[in-house]
Design a protein around this motif. Structure first.
Motif, PDB file in Angstrom:
ATOM      1  N   LEU A 128       0.851  -1.188   0.000  1.00 18.66           N
ATOM      2  CA  LEU A 128       0.000   0.000   0.000  1.00 18.66           C
ATOM      3  C   LEU A 128       0.888   1.239   0.000  1.00 18.66           C
ATOM      4  N   GLY A 130       1.617   5.455  -0.841  1.00 22.26           N
ATOM      5  CA  GLY A 130       1.075   6.800  -0.980  1.00 22.26           C
ATOM      6  C   GLY A 130       2.114   7.720  -1.581  1.00 22.26           C
ATOM      7  N   VAL A 151      -1.681  -1.479  -4.070  1.00 22.18           N
ATOM      8  CA  VAL A 151      -2.648  -0.385  -4.068  1.00 22.18           C
ATOM      9  C   VAL A 151      -1.869   0.909  -3.961  1.00 22.18           C
ATOM     10  N   ARG A 153      -2.036   4.995  -3.919  1.00 21.98           N
ATOM     11  CA  ARG A 153      -2.846   6.197  -3.703  1.00 21.98           C
ATOM     12  C   ARG A 153      -2.065   7.418  -4.170  1.00 21.98           C
ATOM     13  N   ASP A 190     -13.585   7.890   1.226  1.00 21.70           N
ATOM     14  CA  ASP A 190     -12.223   7.543   1.624  1.00 21.70           C
ATOM     15  C   ASP A 190     -11.747   6.341   0.807  1.00 21.70           C
ATOM     16  N   LEU A 192      -9.139   4.638   1.114  1.00 23.87           N
ATOM     17  CA  LEU A 192      -8.407   3.660   1.912  1.00 23.87           C
ATOM     18  C   LEU A 192      -9.221   3.215   3.122  1.00 23.87           C
ATOM     19  N   LEU A 197     -10.689  -1.328   1.071  1.00 26.82           N
ATOM     20  CA  LEU A 197      -9.534  -2.233   1.065  1.00 26.82           C
ATOM     21  C   LEU A 197      -9.974  -3.688   0.998  1.00 26.82           C
ATOM     22  N   VAL A 211       3.174  -0.884   4.151  1.00 30.53           N
ATOM     23  CA  VAL A 211       2.627   0.452   3.910  1.00 30.53           C
ATOM     24  C   VAL A 211       3.765   1.455   3.888  1.00 30.53           C
ATOM     25  N   ALA A 221      -3.848   4.509   7.102  1.00 29.95           N
ATOM     26  CA  ALA A 221      -3.867   3.192   6.473  1.00 29.95           C
ATOM     27  C   ALA A 221      -3.767   2.080   7.513  1.00 29.95           C
TER      28      ALA A 221
END
Length: 242
Positions: A128, A130, A151, A153, A190, A192, A197, A211, A221
């Motif tokens: 995950l 960002g 994933v 973002r 949202d 996340l 998820l 993450v 997260a």
């Protein structure tokens, strides 16, 4: 006195010794996205460093304006025997100067450091990311065995780094990539949240999660992953502010 000696040893003597063995130098600089560059660093016998995807080095580039400071940057590709790659976001004078590095610039490196490295547990894995926190996860994505879901973002399409590479890795290994792009208003909530998820990653509560991103994003997260049923000991976090 002891502290000063230790600082000189680890920040000067050790990197100089590593340079004599590995001969780090800049091979080239590549623009990845607006305000984000990758620096390719060559050298000799780099496999002897035993660097792992997810780890970082402290880098000192020996130019007139940069030689006096070292900064930590993660590897953004799996380390090779004669080449390493780091990826940097423009956050100030130092990172702006990195964009002007010339091939052949000598480099001192301390490391590798960090425990943000994956273990093959036999479970599925969620990566995950960002923003520019994709950097260490991109290296992990290319090398971690088993089923992996990434994933990513990002605030806008222009902020996505390595999209072509990520898509190629996913296709080659049969992995899944989800790009969650835009503001919450644009996405409609949202992106996340625990509900989202779980919908993106079937069986999430049975998987490991890695993450990496800005501190606020990583904290949110982790809360969402816990609410989605992922045990705390299976959540691995790296805050990525630089």
């Amino acid at each position: 006195m002891t502290v000063a000696v230790l600082v000189l040893w680890y920040r000067v003597a050790v990197p100089l010794r590593a340079y004599r063995r590995h001969r780090f130098e800049v091979l080239g600089v590549k623009a990845e996205a607006p305000g984000i560059i990758s620096i390719y660093i060559g050298g000799m016998r780099l496999d002897e460093l035993d660097a792992e995807p997810g780890q970082f080095f402290r880098w000192r580039f020996l130019t007139r304006s940069l030689w006096w400071s070292s900064h930590p940057y993660s590897l953004s590709a799996a380390p090779g025997p004669d080449r390493l790659r780091i990826t940097v976001k423009d956050l100030g004078d130092h990172s702006q100067a990195l964009a002007r590095l010339r091939p052949g610039t000598r480099v001192l490196a301390e490391g590798p450091y960090g425990a943000f490295t994956p273990a093959d547990t036999g479970r599925g894995v969620l990566l995950l990311a960002g923003g520019v926190g994709i950097t260490p996860l991109r290296a992990i994505f290319a090398t971690l065995p088993g089923h992996v879901t990434l994933v990513y973002r990002a605030s806008s399409e222009r902020d996505i780094v390595f999209r072509d590479e990520l898509d190629a890795i996913a296709a080659a290994r049969g992995a899944t990539v989800h790009y969650l792009v835009g503001s919450r208003a644009e996405i409609g909530g949202d992106p996340l949240s625990p509900r989202v998820l779980r919908s993106l990653v079937p069986g999430l509560d049975q998987q490991d999660a890695y993450v990496c991103g800005p501190a606020g994003m990583t904290s949110a997260a982790v809360r969402a992953l816990r609410a989605a049923g992922v045990p705390r000991q299976r959540i691995h976090v790296e805050s990525f502010e630089f």
